[in-house]
Design a protein around this motif. Structure first.
Motif, PDB file in Angstrom:
ATOM      1  N   ILE A 149      17.912 -30.707  25.168  1.00  0.00           N
ATOM      2  CA  ILE A 149      17.241 -31.301  24.014  1.00  0.00           C
ATOM      3  C   ILE A 149      16.112 -30.371  23.616  1.00  0.00           C
ATOM      4  O   ILE A 149      15.204 -30.099  24.407  1.00  0.00           O
ATOM      5  N   THR A 150      16.192 -29.845  22.413  1.00  0.00           N
ATOM      6  CA  THR A 150      15.194 -28.898  21.923  1.00  0.00           C
ATOM      7  C   THR A 150      14.464 -29.503  20.728  1.00  0.00           C
ATOM      8  O   THR A 150      14.839 -30.555  20.214  1.00  0.00           O
ATOM      9  N   GLY A 151      13.437 -28.806  20.280  1.00  0.00           N
ATOM     10  CA  GLY A 151      12.691 -29.271  19.120  1.00  0.00           C
ATOM     11  C   GLY A 151      11.323 -28.637  19.077  1.00  0.00           C
ATOM     12  O   GLY A 151      10.799 -28.190  20.111  1.00  0.00           O
ATOM     13  N   PRO A 152      10.717 -28.592  17.908  1.00  0.00           N
ATOM     14  CA  PRO A 152       9.387 -27.989  17.774  1.00  0.00           C
ATOM     15  C   PRO A 152       8.307 -28.822  18.445  1.00  0.00           C
ATOM     16  O   PRO A 152       8.523 -29.989  18.787  1.00  0.00           O
ATOM     17  N   SER A 174      14.655 -17.096  35.725  1.00  0.00           N
ATOM     18  CA  SER A 174      15.212 -18.118  34.827  1.00  0.00           C
ATOM     19  C   SER A 174      16.722 -18.196  34.970  1.00  0.00           C
ATOM     20  O   SER A 174      17.306 -19.283  35.049  1.00  0.00           O
ATOM     21  N   LYS A 175      17.361 -17.026  34.986  1.00  0.00           N
ATOM     22  CA  LYS A 175      18.817 -16.991  35.116  1.00  0.00           C
ATOM     23  C   LYS A 175      19.263 -17.593  36.438  1.00  0.00           C
ATOM     24  O   LYS A 175      20.254 -18.353  36.491  1.00  0.00           O
ATOM     25  N   GLU A 176      18.559 -17.293  37.532  1.00  0.00           N
ATOM     26  CA  GLU A 176      18.911 -17.838  38.843  1.00  0.00           C
ATOM     27  C   GLU A 176      18.831 -19.368  38.832  1.00  0.00           C
ATOM     28  O   GLU A 176      19.719 -20.050  39.360  1.00  0.00           O
ATOM     29  N   VAL A 177      17.750 -19.899  38.237  1.00  0.00           N
ATOM     30  CA  VAL A 177      17.585 -21.356  38.173  1.00  0.00           C
ATOM     31  C   VAL A 177      18.681 -21.984  37.327  1.00  0.00           C
ATOM     32  O   VAL A 177      19.275 -23.009  37.695  1.00  0.00           O
ATOM     33  N   LEU A 178      18.998 -21.384  36.191  1.00  0.00           N
ATOM     34  CA  LEU A 178      20.030 -21.933  35.312  1.00  0.00           C
ATOM     35  C   LEU A 178      21.419 -21.818  35.938  1.00  0.00           C
ATOM     36  O   LEU A 178      22.280 -22.677  35.720  1.00  0.00           O
ATOM     37  N   ASP A 179      21.632 -20.772  36.722  1.00  0.00           N
ATOM     38  CA  ASP A 179      22.893 -20.659  37.465  1.00  0.00           C
ATOM     39  C   ASP A 179      23.035 -21.807  38.460  1.00  0.00           C
ATOM     40  O   ASP A 179      24.131 -22.361  38.646  1.00  0.00           O
ATOM     41  N   ILE A 180      21.921 -22.161  39.108  1.00  0.00           N
ATOM     42  CA  ILE A 180      21.941 -23.295  40.043  1.00  0.00           C
ATOM     43  C   ILE A 180      22.265 -24.585  39.302  1.00  0.00           C
ATOM     44  O   ILE A 180      23.089 -25.400  39.754  1.00  0.00           O
ATOM     45  N   PHE A 181      21.644 -24.801  38.145  1.00  0.00           N
ATOM     46  CA  PHE A 181      21.950 -25.991  37.353  1.00  0.00           C
ATOM     47  C   PHE A 181      23.435 -26.046  36.996  1.00  0.00           C
ATOM     48  O   PHE A 181      24.072 -27.105  37.093  1.00  0.00           O
ATOM     49  N   THR A 232      17.696 -20.825  27.419  1.00  0.00           N
ATOM     50  CA  THR A 232      17.838 -21.950  28.344  1.00  0.00           C
ATOM     51  C   THR A 232      18.742 -23.016  27.752  1.00  0.00           C
ATOM     52  O   THR A 232      19.652 -23.524  28.422  1.00  0.00           O
ATOM     53  N   ALA A 233      18.529 -23.365  26.501  1.00  0.00           N
ATOM     54  CA  ALA A 233      19.352 -24.381  25.845  1.00  0.00           C
ATOM     55  C   ALA A 233      20.811 -23.945  25.748  1.00  0.00           C
ATOM     56  O   ALA A 233      21.732 -24.779  25.844  1.00  0.00           O
ATOM     57  N   SER A 234      21.039 -22.643  25.577  1.00  0.00           N
ATOM     58  CA  SER A 234      22.407 -22.154  25.409  1.00  0.00           C
ATOM     59  C   SER A 234      23.243 -22.309  26.669  1.00  0.00           C
ATOM     60  O   SER A 234      24.478 -22.274  26.613  1.00  0.00           O
ATOM     61  N   ARG A 235      22.585 -22.476  27.820  1.00  0.00           N
ATOM     62  CA  ARG A 235      23.315 -22.609  29.080  1.00  0.00           C
ATOM     63  C   ARG A 235      23.857 -24.021  29.296  1.00  0.00           C
ATOM     64  O   ARG A 235      24.649 -24.251  30.212  1.00  0.00           O
ATOM     65  N   ALA A 236      23.415 -24.968  28.477  1.00  0.00           N
ATOM     66  CA  ALA A 236      23.914 -26.335  28.583  1.00  0.00           C
ATOM     67  C   ALA A 236      25.267 -26.463  27.880  1.00  0.00           C
ATOM     68  O   ALA A 236      25.632 -25.648  27.046  1.00  0.00           O
ATOM     69  N   LYS A 237      25.994 -27.504  28.222  1.00  0.00           N
ATOM     70  CA  LYS A 237      27.279 -27.764  27.569  1.00  0.00           C
ATOM     71  C   LYS A 237      27.084 -28.347  26.173  1.00  0.00           C
ATOM     72  O   LYS A 237      27.910 -28.129  25.285  1.00  0.00           O
TER      73      LYS A 237
END
Length: 222
Positions: A39-42, A180-187, A206-211
């Motif tokens: 969930i993104t947003g300004p 950041s990449k390591e953490v997102l890989d874990i997620f 970060t948002a791009s790594r979500a489904k």
């Protein structure tokens, strides 16, 4: 497929200088089992308010919130606390590790409140630290570890009570690119193993790594 989270017409208002400010203006949102959503947003779009409501740290003024089938607006404060501790694991930007506890002790901490025997707590904490690649740092204190390692400890701690949902607030906000990449890989790995995840983030990578990706704008999800 079962619904982990269902928000129906969620509204939240705040008083500011004798005026009513509507932070959330009727949010509808569903997260299913095995979903991985960003969930993104300004700034000022209502992300923090929404996270607090999803995390059962605040209540909506209007609308319904169902967490694992339970209507949060219709349960007691005690039931709310119990459901939150069993259903949601929190990962924060600032880690929130206790500095005087080792990595192992930090991961054990949530299990102290669920009456898990000490031997079982220690075993599960060790397993979780191995899962995030920190089996060689179990007895180190947070000040002895990098930001990426601290965040991995925080993820292990969030998994301590085996919740179906991880709620991550800007989980890479204090990390460099590699960490950041390591953490997102874990997620991503946790999600492939069945954990549902919501990330609140302003970061495009970060948002791009979500489904799935949602945008919160002017108090509404689109």
């Amino acid at each position: 497929m079962n619904r982990i989270i269902e928000l129906r017409g969620i509204k939240k208002r705040y008083r500011q200088n004798e005026k009513s400010i509507e932070a959330l203006c009727g949010v509808d949102f569903v997260l299913y089992e095995n979903d991985f959503a960003a969930i993104t947003g300004p700034s000022g779009s209502g992300k923090s308010t929404l996270m607090n409501i999803i995390g059962c740290l605040d209540k909506a003024d209007e609308g319904e919130y169902l967490l694992c089938g339970k209507n949060i607006g219709k349960i007691s404060k005690k039931e709310n606390t119990f459901l939150r501790s069993r259903s949601i694991g929190f990962v924060f930007q600032a880690f929130h590790l206790l500095p005087k506890l080792t990595a192992l002790e930090n991961v054990e901490l949530p299990m102290l409140y669920t009456n898990i025997p000490a031997k079982d707590r220690r075993k599960r904490a060790e397993e979780l630290l191995k899962k995030v690649g920190l089996e060689n740092r179990m007895h180190h204190f947070p000040k002895e570890l990098s930001g990426g390692q601290c965040q991995r400890i925080a993820i292990a701690r969030a998994l301590a009570n085996n919740p179906p949902l991880l709620l991550a607030d800007e989980p890479t906000g204090n990390l460099d690119g590699n960490a950041s990449k390591e953490v997102l890989d874990i997620f991503s790995e946790l999600n492939s193993q069945g954990t549902s995840i919501i990330m609140i983030t302003h970061d495009d990578y970060t948002a791009s790594r979500a489904k799935k990706r949602y945008v919160l704008s002017e108090g509404r999800i689109c």
